[in-house]
Design an enzyme around this catalytic site. Structure first.
Site: not given
Length: 684
Positions: A561, A574
């Site tokens: 990400s 996350y």
């Protein structure tokens, strides 16, 4: 509009091709003769409709039929230059076509056109080939059929065989068909129904004769393949499958020495029984006989000569020795029979590998080819058992097999095949592939030619995706919790049992819980790290184990990400786990490169539409964080980028293909941003 004669032929062909006892996949051909109007002269013209080259009876359509002028086809007999030049006649068929002619005429066209019968079936039933390959097949044919079925000695398919069959049919007016020595059967009739009934009559009579002889052997305590050899009995299913999963990557790597192959496992009772018997080595060495068989299975298989429960390390070592010997033997076979104008040797690796107690591995350029090769060897086993029950198995000799395997016409057919797609022969495993980005990746990899294992915690979603990709020759679905070592091992085992190995792994499974630091619980932290950090580690470890055993290199791709680099608010769990994944890429690229395994990453951002994570509540959480309506979140992300364009799942899939396709083969340890340009996440 389909001509009625052609429509009847298609229906008959589909019925015959639907029964594997009648003929094998893409094997045999059928024909019908009839009258149609010549659009040029307006007069009636006699035509032959016949299955064209490469078609399959079970799925035959009008597009698979060749259509020829019967008068012109039969006139070729007057200019036939003899058996030494009969290959030239295939090109001559083009001058007999009616209109555009439909499919390319096959080598068997003469068999149908020269025969004085309105309808004909040429089939490869196991029982018929068993009779055709029996040492005293001609005498047995007379015993079973009298003068109702004729015997045609072996001859390579071609124009001369067509002349032979026509002459024998003319000389035997009571005959309904013939047994083609070493090859199969042909039957004919005045109507489509009569030809079909006669084909089935010949097959049923041959089957009945074989069954009766097998009963006699059983009554005497004997078996066509001899006694069971102690130590070769089939292992219990769970143990057998576990051993097959351990061996599959090793066997596939050996079978891919010349060019990459996809694998298929068959451990049916028919195969396991054959592998347990004392005549295994003798019969396997004789090879298959029907051309349709050995063109797909090669002339002989590789047979592992160890007990079923031999130590795994010993089996692996022995496989390497047997493979080297097989390659030497195949090269010697080529050298014995090749002439100056023979095509180059296509490869010396086995297409069939037999492992007593475990099963049969078969290989091909794609899953369907590998599966069909295994089906053909099962046909060959049935043929050998039938021939041994009624007589002695006596296939056509090695020189004849070579003439067909390296036939100029066969070589021309291979050269006409389309170029393989970029990921052909590659086996891809995608986690979290039941929806969103994972689904888009699975779809792109399959479109580029890969076999795909669609893994997801949601089995229903995985099954829907796998089915949409084209069925089990393209994709399979596996339920997998990537936090479980047991599930991950089972997922990789499923991949190697389905396709022979693993070449390309995409760590995509993930979730996200967006909370400020003070609201993030230990459970939130553990869950995200378990799925993405630990899960990626487990999947990479087990997949790398299979890749190393294969010795064919491979690719591992992490869907990380932008957050692995960019520090945003309310996202510590996350973002931290994505940073963990990003560093796994670097660590594994450094470690696995020695095995030819490349490890790279993709850093997406703002993939809202079609994303499983965003649909599961993450979108609402991030929208609240940024103070925008959830339905506008994708555009919000786009407007904060340099390119001002929204990122979609297919853009991430394109990056995965770029990293694993043919163009970046020297690249490893790279992270590719797919975020429309987020300057704060630039790599530096």
């Amino acid at each position: 509009m389909t001509h009625p004669t052609a429509a009847d032929l298609i229906a008959r062909s589909n019925r015959l091709g639907a029964d594997p006892r009648t003929t094998n996949y893409a094997g045999g051909n059928t024909s019908a003769k009839g009258t149609a109007t010549d659009p040029v002269t307006g007069e009636d013209v006699e035509l032959l409709w016949v299955k064209g080259s490469g078609g399959d009876l079970g799925t035959l359509t009008e597009q698979n039929l060749a259509v020829l002028r019967l008068d012109r086809l039969r006139a070729l007999a007057d200019v036939y230059p003899g058996v030494e030049r009969e290959d030239e006649m295939v090109a001559a068929f083009d001058y007999c076509l009616h209109g555009k002619g439909g499919a390319a005429p096959s080598i068997d066209t003469a068999m149908h056109g020269l025969l004085d019968a309105a309808h004909a079936d040429h089939l490869h039933p196991d029982a018929g080939i068993a009779l055709a390959t029996a040492a005293d097949g001609e005498a047995l044919t007379r015993e079973i059929f009298g003068d109702r079925v004729a015997w045609v000695p072996w001859r390579r398919p071609g124009f001369q065989l067509g002349l032979d069959i026509a002459a024998i049919a003319d000389a035997n007016p009571r005959a309904i068909g013939c047994i083609l020595g070493g090859h199969g059967i042909t039957a004919w009739g005045a109507t489509s129904d009569e030809a079909e009934a006669r084909s089935l009559e010949i097959i049923a009579a041959a089957e009945g004769f074989i069954v009766e002889r097998e009963r006699r052997l059983a009554a005497q305590g004997r078996h066509a393949f001899g006694a069971v050899v102690p130590g070769r009995e089939a292992l219990p299913r769970a143990e057998r499958r576990a051993r097959a999963a351990a061996l599959a990557p090793v066997v596939r790597g050996l079978a891919s020495t010349d060019r990459p192959q996809v694998g298929h496992l068959t451990d049916s009772d028919v195969v396991l029984d054959f592998l347990s018997r004392e005549r295994l080595e003798v019969l396997a060495a004789l090879g298959t006989s029907c051309p349709d068989h050995f063109l797909r299975t090669k002339v002989t298989p590789l047979v592992v000569d160890l007990p079923a429960d031999a130590p795994l390390e010993g089996v692996v070592a022995r496989l390497a020795e047997l493979h080297a010997a097989y390659r030497e033997g195949y090269a010697a076979y080529y050298a014995r029979h090749a002439t100056p104008d023979s095509p180059p040797m296509r490869g010396a690796d086995p297409a069939i590998v037999l492992v007593p107690g475990v099963g049969m591995f078969s290989f091909g350029k794609d899953k369907q080819t590998a599966r069909v090769a295994g089906e053909f060897y099962v046909n060959a086993i049935n043929v050998m058992r039938g021939a041994e029950a009624i007589s002695t198995y006596a296939p056509i000799d090695e020189a004849e097999k070579f003439r067909i395997e390296y036939w100029a016409l066969e070589e021309a057919k291979l050269r006409r095949m389309p170029r393989p797609r970029p990921l052909a022969t590659r086996v891809a495993l995608v986690t979290g592939a039941g929806s969103g980005i994972g689904r888009a990746i699975a779809e792109r990899l399959a479109a580029e030619g890969a076999c795909v294992v669609v893994a997801d915690l949601n089995l229903d979603g995985a099954q829907e995706v796998a089915a949409s990709l084209g069925g089990t020759d393209v994709a399979i679905a596996v339920r997998a919790d990537v936090t479980s070592e047991v599930d991950v091992r089972a997922m990789v085992d499923a991949a190697v049992l389905a396709f022979g190995g693993v070449d390309l792994v995409v760590n995509n499974a993930g979730l996200s819980i967006s909370k400020p630091l003070l609201e993030t619980t230990a459970r939130d932290w553990d869950l995200q790290h378990d799925v993405m950090a630990k899960g990626s580690f487990l999947v990479s470890r087990e997949a790398a184990r299979a890749m190393v055993a294969q010795g064919m290199g491979g690719d591992v791709v992490y869907i990380a990400s932008k957050n692995s680099l960019f520090a945003g608010p309310n996202n510590i769990a996350y973002s931290a786990t994505k940073a963990d994944q990003a560093h796994q890429v670097r660590l594994l690229a450094a470690e696995l490169g020695a095995h030819g395994i490349r490890v790279n990453g993709v850093n997406p951002d703002g993939v809202v539409r079609g994303s499983g994570i965003f649909a599961g509540g993450w979108g609402a959480q991030r929208a609240a964080t940024y103070g925008v309506p959830e339905e506008e979140l994708g555009q919000y992300y786009a407007q904060r980028t340099i390119l001002k364009k929204e990122v979609l799942p297919e853009h991430v899939a394109a990056a995965v293909f770029a990293l694993t396709g043919p163009d970046l083969v020297q690249t490893t340890g790279l992270h590719v941003p797919v975020d429309s340009g987020v300057a704060a996440a630039f790599l530096r």
